[in-house]
Scaffold this motif. Structure first.
Motif, PDB file in Angstrom:
ATOM      1  N   TYR A  97       0.801  -1.219   0.000  1.00 47.82           N
ATOM      2  CA  TYR A  97       0.000   0.000   0.000  1.00 47.82           C
ATOM      3  C   TYR A  97       0.841   1.281   0.000  1.00 47.82           C
ATOM      4  CZ  TYR A  97      -4.120  -2.847   1.103  1.00 47.82           C
ATOM      5  OH  TYR A  97      -5.138  -3.756   1.061  1.00 47.82           O
ATOM      6  N   LEU A  98       2.147   1.136  -0.072  1.00 48.23           N
ATOM      7  CA  LEU A  98       2.988   2.332  -0.108  1.00 48.23           C
ATOM      8  C   LEU A  98       2.699   3.141  -1.375  1.00 48.23           C
ATOM      9  CD1 LEU A  98       6.407   0.833   1.067  1.00 48.23           C
ATOM     10  CD2 LEU A  98       4.940   2.394   2.359  1.00 48.23           C
ATOM     11  N   PHE A  99       2.935   4.419  -1.312  1.00 46.76           N
ATOM     12  CA  PHE A  99       2.659   5.301  -2.443  1.00 46.76           C
ATOM     13  C   PHE A  99       3.349   4.823  -3.730  1.00 46.76           C
ATOM     14  CE2 PHE A  99       2.801   9.186  -4.973  1.00 46.76           C
ATOM     15  CZ  PHE A  99       1.518   9.703  -4.777  1.00 46.76           C
ATOM     16  N   PRO A 100       4.641   4.449  -3.681  1.00 43.75           N
ATOM     17  CA  PRO A 100       5.289   3.952  -4.903  1.00 43.75           C
ATOM     18  C   PRO A 100       4.624   2.689  -5.453  1.00 43.75           C
ATOM     19  CG  PRO A 100       6.933   4.570  -3.274  1.00 43.75           C
ATOM     20  CD  PRO A 100       5.617   4.578  -2.572  1.00 43.75           C
ATOM     21  N   SER A 101       4.083   1.858  -4.565  1.00 36.58           N
ATOM     22  CA  SER A 101       3.395   0.640  -5.017  1.00 36.58           C
ATOM     23  C   SER A 101       2.118   1.003  -5.779  1.00 36.58           C
ATOM     24  CB  SER A 101       3.049  -0.254  -3.826  1.00 36.58           C
ATOM     25  OG  SER A 101       4.209  -0.655  -3.138  1.00 36.58           O
ATOM     26  N   LEU A 102       1.392   2.005  -5.278  1.00 34.93           N
ATOM     27  CA  LEU A 102       0.186   2.459  -5.972  1.00 34.93           C
ATOM     28  C   LEU A 102       0.553   3.054  -7.326  1.00 34.93           C
ATOM     29  CD1 LEU A 102      -1.772   4.168  -3.030  1.00 34.93           C
ATOM     30  CD2 LEU A 102      -2.038   1.848  -3.924  1.00 34.93           C
ATOM     31  N   VAL A 103       1.648   3.813  -7.365  1.00 30.80           N
ATOM     32  CA  VAL A 103       2.111   4.399  -8.625  1.00 30.80           C
ATOM     33  C   VAL A 103       2.415   3.305  -9.644  1.00 30.80           C
ATOM     34  CG1 VAL A 103       4.001   5.689  -9.720  1.00 30.80           C
ATOM     35  CG2 VAL A 103       2.978   6.528  -7.587  1.00 30.80           C
ATOM     36  N   LYS A 104       3.114   2.257  -9.216  1.00 33.61           N
ATOM     37  CA  LYS A 104       3.461   1.157 -10.130  1.00 33.61           C
ATOM     38  C   LYS A 104       2.199   0.472 -10.646  1.00 33.61           C
ATOM     39  CE  LYS A 104       6.543  -2.805 -10.648  1.00 33.61           C
ATOM     40  NZ  LYS A 104       5.587  -3.532 -11.508  1.00 33.61           N
ATOM     41  N   ASN A 105       1.209   0.277  -9.764  1.00 29.88           N
ATOM     42  CA  ASN A 105      -0.044  -0.340 -10.198  1.00 29.88           C
ATOM     43  C   ASN A 105      -0.746   0.505 -11.260  1.00 29.88           C
ATOM     44  OD1 ASN A 105       0.331  -2.478  -8.476  1.00 29.88           O
ATOM     45  ND2 ASN A 105      -1.016  -1.695  -6.870  1.00 29.88           N
ATOM     46  N   ILE A 106      -0.688   1.816 -11.079  1.00 30.38           N
ATOM     47  CA  ILE A 106      -1.306   2.716 -12.064  1.00 30.38           C
ATOM     48  C   ILE A 106      -0.584   2.596 -13.404  1.00 30.38           C
ATOM     49  CG2 ILE A 106      -1.742   5.143 -12.647  1.00 30.38           C
ATOM     50  CD1 ILE A 106      -1.913   5.638  -9.564  1.00 30.38           C
ATOM     51  N   GLN A 107       0.741   2.611 -13.339  1.00 26.35           N
ATOM     52  CA  GLN A 107       1.544   2.517 -14.579  1.00 26.35           C
ATOM     53  C   GLN A 107       1.344   1.183 -15.284  1.00 26.35           C
ATOM     54  OE1 GLN A 107       5.333   3.277 -12.750  1.00 26.35           O
ATOM     55  NE2 GLN A 107       5.306   5.473 -13.264  1.00 26.35           N
ATOM     56  N   ASP A 108       1.101   0.134 -14.494  1.00 30.12           N
ATOM     57  CA  ASP A 108       0.907  -1.203 -15.080  1.00 30.12           C
ATOM     58  C   ASP A 108      -0.541  -1.459 -15.474  1.00 30.12           C
ATOM     59  OD1 ASP A 108       3.569  -1.652 -14.650  1.00 30.12           O
ATOM     60  OD2 ASP A 108       3.286  -2.857 -12.831  1.00 30.12           O
ATOM     61  N   GLY A 109      -1.442  -0.482 -15.168  1.00 30.76           N
ATOM     62  CA  GLY A 109      -2.849  -0.646 -15.509  1.00 30.76           C
ATOM     63  C   GLY A 109      -3.609  -1.539 -14.550  1.00 30.76           C
ATOM     64  N   HIS A 110      -3.086  -1.694 -13.319  1.00 32.30           N
ATOM     65  CA  HIS A 110      -3.725  -2.590 -12.346  1.00 32.30           C
ATOM     66  C   HIS A 110      -4.287  -1.838 -11.141  1.00 32.30           C
ATOM     67  CE1 HIS A 110      -0.658  -5.694 -14.002  1.00 32.30           C
ATOM     68  NE2 HIS A 110      -1.766  -5.696 -14.716  1.00 32.30           N
ATOM     69  N   PHE A 111      -4.594  -0.566 -11.308  1.00 33.61           N
ATOM     70  CA  PHE A 111      -5.049   0.243 -10.168  1.00 33.61           C
ATOM     71  C   PHE A 111      -6.547   0.521 -10.257  1.00 33.61           C
ATOM     72  CE2 PHE A 111      -6.186   4.502  -8.602  1.00 33.61           C
ATOM     73  CZ  PHE A 111      -5.813   4.402  -7.271  1.00 33.61           C
ATOM     74  N   ASP A 112      -7.181   0.493  -9.094  1.00 32.61           N
ATOM     75  CA  ASP A 112      -8.520   1.065  -8.982  1.00 32.61           C
ATOM     76  C   ASP A 112      -8.648   1.721  -7.612  1.00 32.61           C
ATOM     77  OD1 ASP A 112      -9.847  -0.712  -6.963  1.00 32.61           O
ATOM     78  OD2 ASP A 112      -9.542  -2.246  -8.503  1.00 32.61           O
ATOM     79  N   VAL A 113      -9.646   2.551  -7.455  1.00 33.79           N
ATOM     80  CA  VAL A 113      -9.756   3.349  -6.227  1.00 33.79           C
ATOM     81  C   VAL A 113      -9.968   2.483  -4.988  1.00 33.79           C
ATOM     82  CG1 VAL A 113     -10.511   5.491  -7.310  1.00 33.79           C
ATOM     83  CG2 VAL A 113     -12.202   3.758  -6.708  1.00 33.79           C
ATOM     84  N   GLU A 114     -10.438   1.270  -5.172  1.00 35.25           N
ATOM     85  CA  GLU A 114     -10.621   0.380  -4.022  1.00 35.25           C
ATOM     86  C   GLU A 114      -9.275   0.098  -3.344  1.00 35.25           C
ATOM     87  OE1 GLU A 114     -13.272  -0.937  -2.432  1.00 35.25           O
ATOM     88  OE2 GLU A 114     -14.414   0.479  -3.654  1.00 35.25           O
ATOM     89  N   GLN A 115      -8.202  -0.001  -4.132  1.00 37.70           N
ATOM     90  CA  GLN A 115      -6.875  -0.203  -3.540  1.00 37.70           C
ATOM     91  C   GLN A 115      -6.502   0.963  -2.636  1.00 37.70           C
ATOM     92  OE1 GLN A 115      -3.916  -0.901  -6.582  1.00 37.70           O
ATOM     93  NE2 GLN A 115      -5.265  -2.254  -7.742  1.00 37.70           N
ATOM     94  N   LEU A 116      -6.768   2.176  -3.098  1.00 35.69           N
ATOM     95  CA  LEU A 116      -6.462   3.352  -2.286  1.00 35.69           C
ATOM     96  C   LEU A 116      -7.340   3.390  -1.044  1.00 35.69           C
ATOM     97  CD1 LEU A 116      -4.935   5.981  -1.859  1.00 35.69           C
ATOM     98  CD2 LEU A 116      -6.599   7.118  -3.340  1.00 35.69           C
ATOM     99  N   GLN A 117      -8.615   3.037  -1.208  1.00 37.65           N
ATOM    100  CA  GLN A 117      -9.520   3.009  -0.055  1.00 37.65           C
ATOM    101  C   GLN A 117      -9.043   1.987   0.975  1.00 37.65           C
ATOM    102  OE1 GLN A 117     -12.535   5.106   0.334  1.00 37.65           O
ATOM    103  NE2 GLN A 117     -11.803   4.473   2.356  1.00 37.65           N
ATOM    104  N   ASN A 118      -8.622   0.817   0.516  1.00 35.55           N
ATOM    105  CA  ASN A 118      -8.091  -0.198   1.431  1.00 35.55           C
ATOM    106  C   ASN A 118      -6.821   0.306   2.120  1.00 35.55           C
ATOM    107  OD1 ASN A 118     -10.119  -1.986   0.723  1.00 35.55           O
ATOM    108  ND2 ASN A 118      -8.899  -3.000  -0.871  1.00 35.55           N
ATOM    109  N   ALA A 119      -6.030   1.071   1.373  1.00 38.35           N
ATOM    110  CA  ALA A 119      -4.780   1.585   1.923  1.00 38.35           C
ATOM    111  C   ALA A 119      -5.035   2.570   3.067  1.00 38.35           C
ATOM    112  CB  ALA A 119      -3.962   2.256   0.815  1.00 38.35           C
ATOM    113  N   VAL A 120      -5.948   3.510   2.845  1.00 40.23           N
ATOM    114  CA  VAL A 120      -6.202   4.510   3.897  1.00 40.23           C
ATOM    115  C   VAL A 120      -6.925   3.870   5.085  1.00 40.23           C
ATOM    116  CG1 VAL A 120      -6.179   6.456   2.299  1.00 40.23           C
ATOM    117  CG2 VAL A 120      -8.339   5.334   2.800  1.00 40.23           C
ATOM    118  N   ASN A 121      -7.768   2.870   4.800  1.00 35.14           N
ATOM    119  CA  ASN A 121      -8.411   2.149   5.903  1.00 35.14           C
ATOM    120  C   ASN A 121      -7.375   1.420   6.752  1.00 35.14           C
ATOM    121  OD1 ASN A 121     -10.895   2.985   4.992  1.00 35.14           O
ATOM    122  ND2 ASN A 121     -11.428   1.050   3.995  1.00 35.14           N
TER     123      ASN A 121
END
Length: 523
Positions: A97-121
């Motif tokens: 859930y680290l910020f760089p991990s979210l960035v990599k998921n976005i770049q790889d096309g594997h990101f959705d807002v649920e990941q960010l929601q899980n991260a902040v939770n």
């Protein structure tokens, strides 16, 4: 600081501000300022938390030659790493859930807002049962990632938030690369920009930086350390943080009635390097719920809501208000805030509060309270008149009241700084040179023609405890004497010009002829 360093700082700040506002513009088309503020500041804050975890983990694991991800993947390291980090910074973020991990998921096309929601939770859940739990509870509740204003599908919401995250990832937040406090500057700049677009509501969360500097320097004057400081109407916490720029502060205390603004303040302090163990911030109505109880503080500062409504019923049974014998009017809580602040001011402390001018001269109960503070308590030290239109949401002129306990004098310094400002497009500003002018006058405590006056208690009594600044500082500028003979000559010339013009008109009128005689005869 050298001129070269100052120039570099200015350039870096300007570039940072330009890029941040460009990122904000990605969201502003979908929602108003008060809404997209929460997303931008929330994401900046999440990146800050992520960076904090990485920084502390790297230091902790350096002797073992392990990365954070490698250590967390080892069963015999996992719990120890988490417990150690929670103990140091008060929270925990898993490597995924680290910020760089979210960035990599976005770049790889594997990101959705649920990941960010899980991260902040997960951040909030990591504090449960810890000393830091109350400091992190609900911090991200205003960043609603399921809101339709971000997009009417998960894919659209994910694309928009992903774009903002990637933009933030391109800004270097490493101190080695910069000569400015990037996060602090980012947060302060954006809060100020959002205040400019929030209209009347801006006053709920933001005190202009120059006014904050003025109050902070007044209450810290002559002091290098402050054990505890307090702002009972703290907004986004900027005024509290200014105190730390002029003295070493031990602990910060504050209270705020608005939940969103309360969250901003907690983020603001954390991002300015104030560890969760050094601040105690509370959500609630200061006049109804006194969370700091009987504590006293070395410095108290505030910019409370002007002439707010409150419920004075039964308040004379409250230790904060009892000795004054009367309560502030139901429709004007200004003196109720002052009384609350004085109650929490230490015997050697200084307090500065921004208020509307009405507190200086209104009568009835407010007049009685004002008289008690001056005559019985002898705590009013200075009255400083500020220019109009300094604050977002109101154009009225305001004043700063400075209070001190244990004074060895009974006079009051009056300063009229109402004419010292730079005019802006929407708000006036108080330049550094004018802030310094006020501070110099406060420190010297001498009469300055048309600017400052030290009024004795007898003089204030003669004015029936009316503190209206023009009664003490005469800023009247006499008009230049009028030369009557010159005025007569000018009038005579104007009369002659009128006669000449009339004569010319009559001459032209006499030369007019009718071109259609038939029409003329019909009439």
């Amino acid at each position: 600081m050298s001129e070269e360093t100052h120039t570099t700082q200015t350039q870096q700040q300007a570039e940072l501000q330009k890029r941040l506002w460009a990122i904000a513009n990605d969201l502003r088309g979908n929602m108003d300022a008060s809404e997209y503020r929460n997303y931008i500041l929330g994401l900046i804050f999440y990146r800050f938390l992520s960076d904090q975890i990485v920084e502390h983990a790297d230091k902790m694991l350096a002797p073992d030659h392990l990365t954070f991800a490698e250590a967390y993947a080892k069963p015999d390291y996992k719990d120890a790493v988490k417990d150690e980090l929670v103990g140091q910074v008060g929270f925990f973020i898993e490597p995924q859930y680290l910020f760089p991990s979210l960035v990599k998921n976005i770049q790889d096309g594997h990101f959705d807002v649920e990941q960010l929601q899980n991260a902040v939770n997960a951040v909030q859940n990591s504090t449960l049962g810890q000393e830091s739990e109350s400091d992190f509870r609900g911090l991200f509740e205003d960043m609603d990632l399921s809101a339709s204003r971000l997009g009417n599908t998960v894919a659209k919401r994910s694309a928009l938030i992903g774009k903002v995250i990637l933009s933030l990832a391109n800004i270097s937040f490493k101190e080695a690369d910069l000569k400015i406090d990037v996060l602090g500057d980012a947060y302060e700049y954006l809060i100020g920009q959002f205040a400019a677009g929030a209209g009347k509501k801006a006053g709920e969360f933001y005190t202009p930086q120059q006014v904050s500097k003025l109050l902070a320097q007044i209450v810290t004057m002559g002091r290098s350390e402050l054990k505890q400081v307090y702002d009972p109407t703290m907004g986004s916490g900027s005024l509290l943080l200014q105190l730390g720029n002029y003295a070493k502060v031990g602990e910060y205390y504050g209270q705020e009635i608005n939940g969103t603004t309360y969250n901003l303040a907690r983020m603001n302090l954390l991002m300015h390097g104030v560890n969760y163990s050094r601040f105690n911030l509370y959500l609630g109505d200061t006049l109804e719920e006194d969370h700091v109880d009987s504590m006293t503080f070395d410095a108290v500062v505030a910019n409370p809501p002007y002439s707010a409504n409150w419920d004075p019923a039964g308040k004379l049974d409250d230790e904060r208000f009892r000795k004054y014998g009367k309560t502030a009017p139901k429709s004007k809580a200004d003196f109720a805030f002052v009384e609350h602040m004085l109650y929490h001011l230490s015997a050697t402390g200084t307090m500065a509060v921004v208020l509307p001018h009405g507190v200086l001269f209104r009568g009835a109960a407010e007049g009685a309270i004002r008289r008690y503070m001056i005559e019985q308590d002898n705590v009013l030290d200075a009255v400083i008149g500020l220019p109009a239109n300094l604050f977002y949401g109101t154009s009225i002129p305001t004043c700063v009241l400075v209070f001190k306990k244990g004074r060895d004098r009974n006079d009051v310094l009056f300063i009229d700084a109402s004419s010292d400002f730079e005019k802006g497009k929407n708000q006036n500003t108080l330049p550094d040179v004018d802030v310094q002018k006020i501070l110099d006058a406060y420190k010297k405590r001498e009469d300055v023609d048309k600017y400052a006056h030290v009024a004795s208690l007898d003089e204030i009594k003669e004015n029936d405890y009316n503190l209206n600044i023009p009664r003490y500082v005469d800023t009247f500028e006499p008009e230049a004497p009028i030369d009557i003979d010159e005025v007569k000559q000018q009038l005579a010339e104007v009369d002659q010009q009128i006669k000449d013009a009339q004569a010319e008109f009559d001459k032209l009128a006499s030369q007019l002829v009718w071109t259609d005689k038939g029409d003329h005869d019909d009439k």
